[in-house]
Design a protein around this motif. Structure first.
Motif, short mmCIF file in Angstrom:
data_model
loop_
_atom_site.label_atom_id
_atom_site.label_comp_id
_atom_site.label_asym_id
_atom_site.label_seq_id
_atom_site.Cartn_x
_atom_site.Cartn_y
_atom_site.Cartn_z
N LEU A 1 -18.90 52.32 22.52
CA LEU A 1 -20.06 52.79 21.77
C LEU A 1 -20.73 51.71 20.92
N LEU A 2 -19.98 50.78 20.39
CA LEU A 2 -20.53 49.90 19.35
C LEU A 2 -21.37 48.75 19.87
N SER A 3 -20.95 48.15 20.99
CA SER A 3 -21.66 46.95 21.44
C SER A 3 -21.34 46.65 22.89
N VAL A 4 -22.33 46.18 23.61
CA VAL A 4 -22.11 45.79 25.00
C VAL A 4 -21.13 44.64 25.08
N TYR A 5 -21.17 43.73 24.09
CA TYR A 5 -20.27 42.58 24.11
C TYR A 5 -18.84 43.02 23.81
N LEU A 6 -18.68 43.94 22.87
CA LEU A 6 -17.36 44.48 22.58
C LEU A 6 -16.81 45.22 23.78
N PHE A 7 -17.67 45.97 24.46
CA PHE A 7 -17.30 46.69 25.67
C PHE A 7 -16.77 45.72 26.73
N ALA A 8 -17.52 44.65 26.97
CA ALA A 8 -17.14 43.69 28.01
C ALA A 8 -15.86 42.94 27.63
N ILE A 9 -15.78 42.47 26.38
CA ILE A 9 -14.61 41.69 25.97
C ILE A 9 -13.35 42.55 25.96
N PHE B 1 -11.19 47.76 37.23
CA PHE B 1 -11.76 47.63 35.89
C PHE B 1 -13.17 47.06 35.96
N ALA B 2 -13.42 46.16 36.89
CA ALA B 2 -14.78 45.65 37.08
C ALA B 2 -15.70 46.76 37.56
N SER B 3 -15.19 47.66 38.39
CA SER B 3 -15.98 48.82 38.83
C SER B 3 -16.33 49.70 37.64
N PHE B 4 -15.36 49.92 36.76
CA PHE B 4 -15.64 50.70 35.56
C PHE B 4 -16.68 50.02 34.69
N LEU B 5 -16.58 48.71 34.53
CA LEU B 5 -17.57 47.95 33.77
C LEU B 5 -18.97 48.17 34.35
N SER B 6 -19.05 48.22 35.67
CA SER B 6 -20.35 48.38 36.34
C SER B 6 -21.04 49.68 35.98
N LEU B 7 -20.26 50.69 35.60
CA LEU B 7 -20.85 51.98 35.26
C LEU B 7 -21.78 51.88 34.05
N GLY B 8 -21.56 50.88 33.22
CA GLY B 8 -22.43 50.69 32.06
C GLY B 8 -23.71 49.97 32.38
N PHE B 9 -23.83 49.45 33.61
CA PHE B 9 -24.99 48.63 33.97
C PHE B 9 -25.70 49.16 35.21
N LEU B 10 -25.65 50.47 35.41
CA LEU B 10 -26.33 51.05 36.57
C LEU B 10 -27.84 51.02 36.39
N SER B 11 -28.31 50.94 35.15
CA SER B 11 -29.73 50.75 34.87
C SER B 11 -29.93 49.29 34.47
N ASP B 12 -31.13 48.93 34.10
CA ASP B 12 -31.44 47.53 33.79
C ASP B 12 -30.75 47.05 32.52
#
Length: 266
Positions: free
Chosen positions: A20-28, A121-132
């Motif tokens: 929820l807090l940050s895309v960078y926190l999500f990725a890291i 886990f990379a597939s799960f990460l991709s779910l956050g970037f299905l839009s631009d």
């Protein structure tokens, strides 16, 4: 029970905050999580038949996830993913300098860990970037449905479970628990469809069915791994809950399946 409850509370808080807090926190956070889960897998799979190349495998896994994250964020061109090739080659070359009776078992274990842990886990990460741009709602919905399925299966199975689902692999799982997990996952998806309308209701419902089915199989596959290696838990990092791989085993099969579905229908 108290330790288990406290651990679960902080674990849920950390996972939700990372999304929820940050895309960078999500990725890291999920990169570190995936590498740690890979480390647990290597610890479990190592036996007298073969030993994975832990350092090379963890390096390749971290590099692959990091490069893919950079691609999702728009920092790294897609062809830069080929930078992983030298590390993969090193996994094959390193056994030449070691005396091993069956070196390809160790090579197979090393690469299997990357496929089994890092790619999901990379597939799960991709779910956050299905839009631009990064959108937390689909990965958040995925996690909530996954937890709902686990909770429903546990509660219903404990109260009403009689018919074993897969006794040879996991004696405590029951068909009643499986149905309870599916129902709670579907209810959760309907609530999500109301608050997160970027997916149609039917898409949330299908997503819930995929998570319930593949999440259950993911749990069973990890149980099969532990049983074959005579290990009770993947680790002890979460007091009262075992290892991180134990907590995310359902994601390992459900993540790629949900991504494939959404890429098909969106």
């Amino acid at each position: 029970m108290r330790v288990r409850t406290i651990t679960a509370f902080f674990f849920v808080a950390v996972v939700l905050a990372s999304i929820l807090l940050s895309v960078y926190l999500f990725a890291i956070f999920f990169m570190l999580l995936s590498v740690y889960c890979l480390s647990e897998f290597y610890r479990i799979i190592a036996d007298s038949a073969g030993t994975p190349q832990r350092l090379l495998g963890l390096s390749a896994g971290a590099a692959l996830f990091g490069l893919y994250t950079g691609y999702c964020l728009g920092w790294v061109p897609l062809n830069y993913l080929m930078l992983i090739v030298p590390l993969v080659s090193a996994i094959f070359i390193a056994p030449l300098y070691k005396k091993q009776e069956k070196p390809f078992i160790g090579i197979a274990y090393t690469l299997l860990g990357i496929v089994y842990v890092i790619l999901p886990f990379a597939s799960f990460l991709s779910l956050g970037f299905l839009s631009d741009v990064y959108d937390y709602r689909i990965p958040l919905g995925f996690i909530l449905i996954l937890w709902a399925n686990d909770t429903g299966a546990y509660l219903v199975g404990k109260l009403f479970g009689k018919h074993r689902l897969f006794e040879r692999i996991s004696p405590k799982k029951t068909w009643e628990g499986f149905v309870g997990g599916v129902l709670l996952a579907l209810i959760t998806s309907m609530v999500l469809a109301y608050y997160f309308p970027q997916l149609a209701q039917w898409q949330w419902l299908v997503m819930a069915l995929i998570i319930a089915l593949f999440g259950t199989f993911g749990d069973l596959v990890e149980s099969m791994l532990k049983r074959s290696q005579q290990v009770k838990d993947s680790g002890a990092v979460l007091p009262g809950h075992g290892g991180l791989l134990d907590r995310f085993d359902g994601l390992l099969l459900a993540g790629p399946a949900v991504l494939a579905f959404l890429l098909t229908v969106l």
